[in-house]
Write an enzyme that holds these catalytic residues in place. Structure first.
Site, mmCIF file in Angstrom:
data_model
loop_
_atom_site.group_PDB
_atom_site.id
_atom_site.type_symbol
_atom_site.label_atom_id
_atom_site.label_comp_id
_atom_site.label_asym_id
_atom_site.label_seq_id
_atom_site.Cartn_x
_atom_site.Cartn_y
_atom_site.Cartn_z
ATOM 1 N N HIS A 1 -3.338 -5.473 2.793
ATOM 2 C CA HIS A 1 -2.904 -5.584 4.204
ATOM 3 C C HIS A 1 -3.423 -6.914 4.743
ATOM 4 C CE1 HIS A 1 -1.730 -1.359 4.468
ATOM 5 N NE2 HIS A 1 -2.832 -1.053 3.814
ATOM 6 N N CYS B 1 0.816 -1.217 0.000
ATOM 7 C CA CYS B 1 0.000 0.000 0.000
ATOM 8 C C CYS B 1 0.856 1.277 0.000
ATOM 9 C CB CYS B 1 -0.958 -0.047 1.182
ATOM 10 S SG CYS B 1 -2.378 1.007 0.949
#
Ligand code: GLN
Length: 248
Positions: A198, A95
């Protein structure tokens, strides 16, 4: 005895949604096989030389943390990270860490922030956050034992677009991925793997973990062939259950 040195970059700042679980997973899946795994932390102001490491990890962070590390990353560590990427070191970024390797981040009100420029990709900030579970398919993971499907969790406002020099990590089956438009999730360039997932990513996806460890060992030891299998019965059950719940 084989040995892997893992560099966890900015663990005190790029540390949201349990991303340090990726570093723990890489180390444990080595240690469970009798492979020595050493975890080194490198953060603001620390010196960094890519030749000391076999795997480099950058986790996710909010815009605030990205701005804090941006100068240090670009000015103090940028050249060495680019060397790591070009020299086929295994790099995993999640990310915010993923976005930072790109050319720039354009905020939703038009401000363009220079990022590392190590990969041919860029990110445009959006007002609506992309949040939720994600399932995507990685061609390179497909085998008789593995569907190639990867499960994770995403929460980002940035929309990332890939240039010609990088390939997507996978194809989105459920969720947003890079930008919610082109069904691409993440990016691959040489041995650099980027994802919006994640979760953290690797504990949920043992095949991807072992893929990264295998590459790192093959790069370091010319006599290394393959990893001993682990008893992943529980991991596989959890992985498959998450995928069936998310994809319905
Ligand atoms: N701050 C970036 C964004 O919102 C990255 C977020 C993250 O790492 N989860 O897109």
């Amino acid at each position: 005895m084989y040995e892997i040195n893992i560099c966890h970059m900015y663990p005190d700042l790029l540390n949201i949604y349990g991303d340090r679980g990726n570093v723990i997973t890489l180390a444990r899946r080595c240690q469970w096989r009798g492979i020595r795994a050493n975890i080194h932390s490198v953060t603001l102001g620390d010196s960094f030389s890519c030749e000391n490491y076999d795997i480099i990890f950058l986790g996710g962070g909010q815009d605030y943390e990205q701005e804090i590390i941006q100068h240090d990353l670009l000015k103090n560590k940028g050249t060495e990270i680019k060397n790591a990427i070009q020299n086929n070191k295994v790099v995993l970024t999640i990310c915010g860490g993923y976005q930072l390797l790109g050319k720039y981040y354009k905020t939703w009100d038009g401000k363009e922030i220079e990022f590392l420029g190590a990969l041919d990709l860029w990110t445009i900030g959006g007002e609506k956050r992309m949040i939720g579970n994600i399932v995507f398919e990685c061609e390179f993971l497909k085998s008789e034992l593995c569907s190639g499907q990867v499960v994770g969790f995403e929460n980002h406002s940035g929309r990332t677009y890939l240039g010609r020099e990088v390939k997507p990590l996978g194809t989105v089956i459920k969720g947003y991925g890079n930008n919610g438009e082109d069904s691409c999730e993440g990016a691959i360039y040489k041995n650099t793997f980027c994802s919006y997932s994640h979760g953290s990513l690797l504990p949920k996806n043992p095949a991807l973990s072992d893929h990264l460890i295998t590459i790192a060992l093959k790069e370091k030891y010319k006599d290394f062939v393959s990893l001993q299998p682990l008893n992943d019965e529980l991991e596989t059950l959890a992985h498959n259950s998450m995928i069936s719940v998310i994809t319905g």
